[in-house]
Design a protein around this motif. Sequence first.
Motif, PDB file in Angstrom:
ATOM      1  N   THR A 174      55.668  39.322  34.987  1.00  0.00           N
ATOM      2  CA  THR A 174      55.969  38.174  35.842  1.00  0.00           C
ATOM      3  C   THR A 174      54.733  37.675  36.599  1.00  0.00           C
ATOM      4  N   GLN A 175      53.788  38.574  36.867  1.00  0.00           N
ATOM      5  CA  GLN A 175      52.526  38.197  37.502  1.00  0.00           C
ATOM      6  C   GLN A 175      51.420  39.074  36.932  1.00  0.00           C
ATOM      7  N   ARG A 176      50.222  38.488  36.803  1.00  0.00           N
ATOM      8  CA  ARG A 176      49.083  39.258  36.292  1.00  0.00           C
ATOM      9  C   ARG A 176      47.809  38.687  36.900  1.00  0.00           C
ATOM     10  N   LYS A 177      46.912  39.570  37.336  1.00  0.00           N
ATOM     11  CA  LYS A 177      45.631  39.127  37.880  1.00  0.00           C
ATOM     12  C   LYS A 177      44.551  40.126  37.483  1.00  0.00           C
ATOM     13  N   PHE A 178      43.434  39.610  36.971  1.00  0.00           N
ATOM     14  CA  PHE A 178      42.296  40.442  36.594  1.00  0.00           C
ATOM     15  C   PHE A 178      41.153  40.202  37.572  1.00  0.00           C
ATOM     16  N   TYR A 179      40.459  41.272  37.923  1.00  0.00           N
ATOM     17  CA  TYR A 179      39.335  41.182  38.847  1.00  0.00           C
ATOM     18  C   TYR A 179      38.025  41.610  38.169  1.00  0.00           C
ATOM     19  N   LEU A 180      37.019  40.764  38.294  1.00  0.00           N
ATOM     20  CA  LEU A 180      35.662  41.169  37.930  1.00  0.00           C
ATOM     21  C   LEU A 180      35.163  42.231  38.901  1.00  0.00           C
ATOM     22  N   ILE A 181      35.437  42.021  40.193  1.00  0.00           N
ATOM     23  CA  ILE A 181      35.066  42.977  41.232  1.00  0.00           C
ATOM     24  C   ILE A 181      36.342  43.431  41.933  1.00  0.00           C
ATOM     25  N   ASN A 182      36.641  44.695  41.812  1.00  0.00           N
ATOM     26  CA  ASN A 182      37.836  45.303  42.375  1.00  0.00           C
ATOM     27  C   ASN A 182      37.927  45.039  43.880  1.00  0.00           C
ATOM     28  N   PRO A 183      39.085  44.576  44.385  1.00  0.00           N
ATOM     29  CA  PRO A 183      39.211  44.339  45.820  1.00  0.00           C
ATOM     30  C   PRO A 183      38.868  45.536  46.691  1.00  0.00           C
ATOM     31  N   ILE A 184      39.143  46.756  46.215  1.00  0.00           N
ATOM     32  CA  ILE A 184      38.870  47.937  47.041  1.00  0.00           C
ATOM     33  C   ILE A 184      37.379  48.111  47.301  1.00  0.00           C
ATOM     34  N   TYR A 185      36.524  47.520  46.452  1.00  0.00           N
ATOM     35  CA  TYR A 185      35.079  47.623  46.658  1.00  0.00           C
ATOM     36  C   TYR A 185      34.648  46.964  47.967  1.00  0.00           C
ATOM     37  N   LYS A 186      35.438  45.996  48.428  1.00  0.00           N
ATOM     38  CA  LYS A 186      35.143  45.329  49.703  1.00  0.00           C
ATOM     39  C   LYS A 186      35.108  46.345  50.835  1.00  0.00           C
ATOM     40  N   TYR A 187      36.004  47.317  50.787  1.00  0.00           N
ATOM     41  CA  TYR A 187      36.132  48.290  51.866  1.00  0.00           C
ATOM     42  C   TYR A 187      35.284  49.537  51.626  1.00  0.00           C
ATOM     43  N   LYS A 188      35.041  49.844  50.358  1.00  0.00           N
ATOM     44  CA  LYS A 188      34.226  51.014  50.037  1.00  0.00           C
ATOM     45  C   LYS A 188      32.734  50.710  50.063  1.00  0.00           C
ATOM     46  N   PHE A 189      32.362  49.511  49.570  1.00  0.00           N
ATOM     47  CA  PHE A 189      30.942  49.211  49.360  1.00  0.00           C
ATOM     48  C   PHE A 189      30.476  47.912  50.017  1.00  0.00           C
ATOM     49  N   GLY A 190      31.384  47.169  50.659  1.00  0.00           N
ATOM     50  CA  GLY A 190      31.010  45.914  51.292  1.00  0.00           C
ATOM     51  C   GLY A 190      30.758  44.779  50.318  1.00  0.00           C
ATOM     52  N   VAL A 191      31.335  44.872  49.120  1.00  0.00           N
ATOM     53  CA  VAL A 191      31.162  43.840  48.092  1.00  0.00           C
ATOM     54  C   VAL A 191      32.456  43.040  47.976  1.00  0.00           C
ATOM     55  N   SER A 192      32.383  41.735  48.105  1.00  0.00           N
ATOM     56  CA  SER A 192      33.579  40.902  48.108  1.00  0.00           C
ATOM     57  C   SER A 192      34.282  40.915  46.749  1.00  0.00           C
ATOM     58  N   ALA A 193      35.617  40.913  46.787  1.00  0.00           N
ATOM     59  CA  ALA A 193      36.420  40.842  45.558  1.00  0.00           C
ATOM     60  C   ALA A 193      36.162  39.528  44.843  1.00  0.00           C
ATOM     61  N   ARG A 194      36.232  39.577  43.526  1.00  0.00           N
ATOM     62  CA  ARG A 194      36.065  38.357  42.730  1.00  0.00           C
ATOM     63  C   ARG A 194      36.966  38.435  41.508  1.00  0.00           C
ATOM     64  N   GLU A 195      37.767  37.403  41.312  1.00  0.00           N
ATOM     65  CA  GLU A 195      38.636  37.373  40.141  1.00  0.00           C
ATOM     66  C   GLU A 195      37.818  37.196  38.866  1.00  0.00           C
ATOM     67  N   GLN A 196      38.371  37.738  37.785  1.00  0.00           N
ATOM     68  CA  GLN A 196      37.708  37.604  36.487  1.00  0.00           C
ATOM     69  C   GLN A 196      37.773  36.151  36.015  1.00  0.00           C
ATOM     70  N   TRP A 197      36.706  35.702  35.373  1.00  0.00           N
ATOM     71  CA  TRP A 197      36.659  34.360  34.793  1.00  0.00           C
ATOM     72  C   TRP A 197      37.729  34.268  33.707  1.00  0.00           C
ATOM     73  N   LYS A 198      38.577  33.261  33.777  1.00  0.00           N
ATOM     74  CA  LYS A 198      39.743  33.178  32.893  1.00  0.00           C
ATOM     75  C   LYS A 198      39.394  33.243  31.399  1.00  0.00           C
TER      76      LYS A 198
END
Length: 269
Positions: A218-242
């Motif tokens: 029903t829903q699907r989302k792919f990430y180039l940069i995993n959202p958890i990296y924002k909190y672990k490494f200070g790198v902003s989440a980024r969705e995968q290019w479609k």
Amino acid sequence: MSLEHHKNDALRYQQQVDNSRDYVLPFIQQEFPQLEGLRVMEVGCGEGGVLTPLLEKGCNCVGVDLSPARIELAKGFLQSYLDKGQVRLIAKNIYDVDFLGEFKHSFDVIILKDAIEHIPDQEKIIGHLKQLLTPRGQVYFGFPPWYMPHGGHQQICSNKLLSMFPYIHLLPTSAYKGVLRLFGENDSTVIDLLEVKSTGISIERFEKIVKRQEYKITQRKFYLINPIYKYKFGVSAREQWKPIAAIPFFRNFVTTCVYYMIKPVNKEA
């Protein structure tokens, strides 16, 4: 190089809370906009951080984990919700007959966050979850595809080079084990990493299982940069290019995280 959150329970819990509040919760709300009163179970709940934002929104939750030690940690972090009777935390296998007897058709949402890639016989558990869903129920999955740069969880290695080296988990098992030994990893780490190698799951395999078990996505989302990296490494989440997300197999190598909501095809909203 073991990271700080591997050793610091409070930090690991807070990272789970922040990631859940900012990314997991909004994703689930695409299917369930009204959260208050929702019945939620998390399989592999660990310290309970993923459930915390759901509890804040008025959900009634059950957290299940095979590790009694991690359930005890969760009880410490979620004590105020335990006191109110808003959450139950259980050290148990969800296949147990008494668990199914108590919770059959009980949950509107079941969460497996960074869990399915650690579970043997993924087809069995995905099929089994149907018995625990309410008629409108859905299952949320969030996991790193096996072929992504650190899909083997090698970041837990004590050797700094190995912990940062991408794709090393894709070596044949005997070669991978030999490299881990060569760089001085202890028996416990080697066992953990080989277990992940045996259970890691690709995007294609997951979607094939979902189809065979008669769910629909029903829903699907792919990430180039995993959202958890924002909190672990200070790198902003980024969705995968479609266009990349649409390329079977190749997308696994460059997608660090996927989110899914799935629903049994015979369930009506």
